[in-house]
Design an enzyme around this catalytic site. Structure first.
Site, short mmCIF file in Angstrom:
data_model
loop_
_atom_site.label_atom_id
_atom_site.label_comp_id
_atom_site.label_asym_id
_atom_site.label_seq_id
_atom_site.Cartn_x
_atom_site.Cartn_y
_atom_site.Cartn_z
N ALA A 25 -34.93 -18.80 21.76
CA ALA A 25 -34.22 -20.08 21.68
C ALA A 25 -35.11 -21.13 22.34
O ALA A 25 -35.57 -20.93 23.47
CB ALA A 25 -32.87 -19.99 22.39
N ILE A 73 -36.98 -17.61 26.12
CA ILE A 73 -37.09 -19.06 26.06
C ILE A 73 -38.38 -19.47 25.36
O ILE A 73 -39.48 -19.10 25.78
CB ILE A 73 -37.05 -19.69 27.48
CG1 ILE A 73 -35.80 -19.20 28.24
CG2 ILE A 73 -37.06 -21.21 27.37
CD1 ILE A 73 -34.49 -19.43 27.52
N LYS A 74 -38.21 -20.21 24.29
CA LYS A 74 -39.35 -20.66 23.49
C LYS A 74 -39.85 -21.99 24.05
O LYS A 74 -39.09 -22.95 24.16
CB LYS A 74 -38.90 -20.80 22.03
CG LYS A 74 -39.99 -20.62 21.01
CD LYS A 74 -39.35 -20.57 19.62
CE LYS A 74 -40.39 -20.39 18.54
NZ LYS A 74 -39.77 -20.45 17.20
N ILE A 75 -41.14 -22.00 24.40
CA ILE A 75 -41.75 -23.16 25.04
C ILE A 75 -42.95 -23.62 24.22
O ILE A 75 -43.78 -22.79 23.84
CB ILE A 75 -42.24 -22.79 26.47
CG1 ILE A 75 -41.10 -22.25 27.33
CG2 ILE A 75 -42.93 -23.97 27.13
CD1 ILE A 75 -40.17 -23.26 27.89
#
Length: 215
Positions: free
Chosen positions: A56, A82-84
């Site tokens: 996400a 967590i997509k960064i």
């Protein structure tokens, strides 16, 4: 190589999950926007279908806000990654989130050196984009090969997710290049199932059976 699906469409995820091949899901703001639903609601539903890493993505561009968003997203479910985005602020956020035990997937990777930086910052996954590199005349699979060789050479355990997958050949090339994961649109997964000779063979078997038993 593990297979993820690249979508936020819950029905596509449900159908692909029934095939028994899914190990995870990747989403992004564009994919979720297409669904016209609350991000938390969509992510929760996806987590109820697939028991594996669910990426996400944060929307912020500054480290502190990325971290804040990441911590909130991570509270949704234990499988959240967590997509960064790959940038200076993103690398800072990855380091902080990793120190908190939160897994990250650094996206928008277009060079092996970006992947190296992301891995050293503490990323759990890096996502090189094959299709977008192909679009500008640079074979995307080449950087997947380089990243895989570099990670193996230096004992880096960050996993590679081949992203921006456009066709079955991207999937095959990724598997042969040493990518740990390919995240694949639903329509491409369906293309992988099919082969003209398989269809012809099934038709022939049925015809032979019906002929033998006068059906």
């Amino acid at each position: 190589m593990k297979i993820f699906i690249d979508t936020a469409n819950v029905e596509e995820i449900r159908k692909a999950s029934k095939l028994g091949v899914l190990a995870g899901v990747t989403t992004n703001p564009s994919l979720i926007a297409k669904e016209g639903r609350d991000i938390k609601e969509v992510i929760e539903e996806i987590c109820s279908i697939v028991d594996g890493p669910i990426s996400a993505e944060v929307m912020a561009l500054e480290c502190d806000e990325m971290v804040r968003e990441g911590i909130e997203l991570a509270k949704i479910h234990k499988n959240i990654v967590i997509k960064i985005p790959m940038c200076e602020e993103g690398l800072k956020a990855v380091k902080v989130l990793a120190s908190e035990g939160i897994r990250t997937n650094v996206t928008l990777i277009f060079s092996p050196l970006q992947a190296l930086l992301a891995a050293r910052a503490g990323a759990s996954f890096v996502s090189p984009f094959l299709g977008r590199l192909d679009d500008i005349g640079n074979p995307g699979i080449e950087i997947v090969t380089q990243i895989a060789e570099m990670f193996a050479l230096h004992g880096i355990d960050t996993e590679i997710i081949s992203a921006s997958v456009r066709n079955p050949m991207h999937v095959l090339d990724s598997a042969m290049a040493g990518s740990h994961i390919a995240t694949i649109p639903y329509n491409v997964i369906l293309q992988m199932v099919k082969h003209p000779l398989t269809d012809a063979g099934m038709k022939k078997f049925i015809e032979d059976y019906n002929k033998a038993f006068n059906k």
